[in-house]
Design an enzyme around this catalytic site. Structure first.
Site, PDB file in Angstrom:
ATOM      1  N   TYR A   1     -14.504   4.836   7.910  1.00  0.00           N
ATOM      2  CA  TYR A   1     -14.504   3.531   7.645  1.00  0.00           C
ATOM      3  C   TYR A   1     -16.144   4.196   7.993  1.00  0.00           C
ATOM      4  CZ  TYR A   1     -10.365   2.278   6.129  1.00  0.00           C
ATOM      5  OH  TYR A   1      -9.219   2.115   4.998  1.00  0.00           O
TER       6      TYR A   1
ATOM      7  N   HIS B   1       1.212  -1.066  -0.304  1.00  0.00           N
ATOM      8  CA  HIS B   1      -0.551   0.170   0.099  1.00  0.00           C
ATOM      9  C   HIS B   1       1.570   1.430   0.157  1.00  0.00           C
ATOM     10  CE1 HIS B   1      -2.762   3.154   1.383  1.00  0.00           C
ATOM     11  NE2 HIS B   1      -3.696   1.832   1.645  1.00  0.00           N
TER      12      HIS B   1
ATOM     13  N   HIS C   1      -8.053  -0.123  -3.886  1.00  0.00           N
ATOM     14  CA  HIS C   1      -8.330   1.322  -3.248  1.00  0.00           C
ATOM     15  C   HIS C   1      -8.642   2.855  -4.140  1.00  0.00           C
ATOM     16  CE1 HIS C   1      -6.196  -0.136   1.078  1.00  0.00           C
ATOM     17  NE2 HIS C   1      -6.684  -1.002   0.393  1.00  0.00           N
TER      18      HIS C   1
ATOM     19  N   ASP D   1     -12.653   3.089  -0.461  1.00  0.00           N
ATOM     20  CA  ASP D   1     -11.946   3.649   0.195  1.00  0.00           C
ATOM     21  C   ASP D   1     -12.533   4.652   0.740  1.00  0.00           C
ATOM     22  OD1 ASP D   1      -9.472   3.519   2.041  1.00  0.00           O
ATOM     23  OD2 ASP D   1      -7.979   4.108   0.884  1.00  0.00           O
ATOM     24  N   HIS D   2     -12.559   4.838   2.306  1.00  0.00           N
ATOM     25  CA  HIS D   2     -13.337   6.036   2.571  1.00  0.00           C
ATOM     26  C   HIS D   2     -14.723   6.409   2.797  1.00  0.00           C
ATOM     27  CE1 HIS D   2      -9.043   7.037   4.554  1.00  0.00           C
ATOM     28  NE2 HIS D   2      -9.148   6.128   5.064  1.00  0.00           N
TER      29      HIS D   2
ATOM     30  N   CYS E   1      -3.942   2.282  -4.369  1.00  0.00           N
ATOM     31  CA  CYS E   1      -4.794   3.223  -3.753  1.00  0.00           C
ATOM     32  C   CYS E   1      -4.801   4.727  -4.368  1.00  0.00           C
ATOM     33  CB  CYS E   1      -4.634   3.744  -2.039  1.00  0.00           C
ATOM     34  SG  CYS E   1      -5.008   4.521  -1.474  1.00  0.00           S
TER      35      CYS E   1
HETATM   36  C1  DNO Z   1      -5.952   3.362   5.204  1.00  0.00           C
HETATM   37  C2  DNO Z   1      -5.602   2.488   4.718  1.00  0.00           C
HETATM   38  C3  DNO Z   1      -4.499   1.985   4.839  1.00  0.00           C
HETATM   39  C4  DNO Z   1      -4.093   0.470   4.662  1.00  0.00           C
HETATM   40  C5  DNO Z   1      -2.671  -0.094   5.349  1.00  0.00           C
HETATM   41  C6  DNO Z   1      -2.016  -0.906   4.630  1.00  0.00           C
HETATM   42  O1  DNO Z   1      -7.131   3.774   4.690  1.00  0.00           O
HETATM   43  O2  DNO Z   1      -6.030   2.009   3.269  1.00  0.00           O
HETATM   44  O3  DNO Z   1      -4.348   1.842   6.891  1.00  0.00           O
HETATM   45  O4  DNO Z   1      -4.624  -0.914   5.238  1.00  0.00           O
HETATM   46  O5  DNO Z   1      -1.512   1.326   4.928  1.00  0.00           O
HETATM   47  O6  DNO Z   1      -1.375  -1.392   5.330  1.00  0.00           O
END
Ligand code: DNO
Length: 392
Positions: free
Chosen positions: A370, A235, A300, A353-354, A273
């Protein structure tokens, strides 16, 4: 694209039934209560799988996020042989249980970092925000890291002084809590004093040192992952820049190129991401996705709006600085390419994501970033784009 949803396990305020209601089929989770560096046993993994399967909702644990890399590995000191062996054992156990995609990060000390968890958005919702002024205020005036002055524009340094002068203990405590909120497990939340001590352990470790520690980690675990058929996916750093004087080395295309080349095996891959990479002013996320497409094992999808002083705020999934439609076009083209090759991993798992806290999310106390409805909005929008592109 496999619609997936991050679920923090039994402590998550969102139930598996609600996850199923979003339409997602994949569950992205981790055994957050196992301390970093310890082995994930087959028993512990199957127990979590049973929990997800038992709900009878058609959900399956498809991605591990994260199998954490112990900080000793990042610092390159300590009982590394044991830590590498444990990591390999956890991979073997996950593979025994049929889980094939494993996300991790290589950010020293912290994980994702924000200064504000409740920046207001239209209609009374809230968003995560990284505010350069507040971060500078924290570094300079709470942590007492004078060198941080060089990391920020003079204007931001001045505003940071004003912010701290106007702040009370409650505001400063909230700032510390926001900065710590990205650490997902029950461990390693730092007070200012503990953070200072932890940072001191990185003294003298620069980008090149961290890179060589990372290359060593990859050399230790990628061959095992390849044998097991596990796809590791790093990530990116969030934000994609050094913070607190710590080097960060998974921030841009050059970094990713170094990582993917250091073990040239498909088992050594990337979590694309879009929000993390998109917070770097020089990153073209769509171009990065195109360049490294064959090594993307997980995505993500979210968006950020950047500001000139280095601040950024999380935008709606289809808004912000990254062209999400173009990005999805790249991912779908890669899936088609894999399908032509007859590959089993053609479908890329992704998660919204988020999300902003909106409507019934407010006050529900979900893990920061989340919430249910905000992420469901993102998922529904992304699903619509995918359907549109597939029909075109
Ligand atoms: C944030 C996530 C990160 C991710 C880590 C992976 O929302 O995308 O915290 O889980 O960095 O190790």
């Amino acid at each position: 694209m496999i619609e997936s949803w991050r679920w923090f396990g039994p402590v998550d305020k969102i139930s598996l039934a609600e996850v199923a209601q979003t339409g997602a089929v994949g569950v992205v989770t981790a055994l957050h209560d196992i301390p970093y560096g310890e082995v994930w046993s087959v028993d512990a993994i199957t127990e979590r799988q049973a929990m997800i399967g038992r709900a009878g909702l058609g959900l399956q644990w498809n991605v591990v996020e994260s199998l954490p890399v112990h900080d000793d590995i990042k610092r390159g000191s300590g009982d590394l042989d044991r830590l590498f062996a444990n990591y390999r054992q956890s991979l073997a156990n996950l593979s025994t249980c049929g889980i094939g995609v494993v996300c991790y990060n290589f950010m020293p000390v912290l994980d994702w970092t924000r200064t504000t968890l409740d920046a207001p958005v239209r209609g009374g919702g809230t968003a995560l925000r990284f505010d350069a002024v507040r971060m500078a205020a924290f570094e300079l005036h709470m942590l007492g890291r004078q060198e941080a002055e060089a990391d920020y524009p003079a204007e931001v340094v001045a505003q940071a002084g004003a912010w701290i002068a106007a702040s009370d203990a409650v505001a400063r405590e909230a700032l510390l809590a926001s900065i710590m909120a990205g650490l997902p497990g029950a461990f390693d939340r730092y007070s200012v004093a503990a953070l200072r001590e932890t940072l001191a352990r990185y003294a003298g470790i620069g980008h090149d040192d961290l890179r060589s520690n990372y290359a060593r980690f990859l050399a230790e675990v990628v061959p095992t992952a390849a044998e097991l058929g596990i796809r590791l996916c790093v990530h990116p750093d969030d934000p994609p820049r050094d913070i607190l004087g710590l080097p960060r080395i998974v921030s841009d295309a050059d970094d990713i190129d170094f990582i993917l080349q250091s073990e040239a095996n498909v088992a050594n891959g990337l979590t694309l991401c879009s929000g993390s990479l998109g917070a770097h002013p020089d990153n073209d996320v769509v171009a990065i996705a195109e360049r490294f497409a064959d090594r993307i094992h997980f995505a993500h999808l979210r968006n950020v709006a950047k500001e000139p002083d280095g601040s950024f705020q999380e935008a709606d999934h289809l808004d912000g600085d990254t062209d999400m439609v173009a990005l999805l076009r790249v991912l779908l083209a890669e899936e088609a390419r894999r399908r032509d090759e007859g590959r089993e991993d053609a479908d890329v798992p992704f998660r919204p994501d988020h999300g902003h806290e909106i409507g019934p999310d407010l006050g529900r106390g979900a893990h920061p970033g989340y919430p249910l409805v905000g992420r469901l909005r993102g998922l529904a929008e992304l699903r619509g784009v995918v359907a549109g592109l597939q029909a075109a």
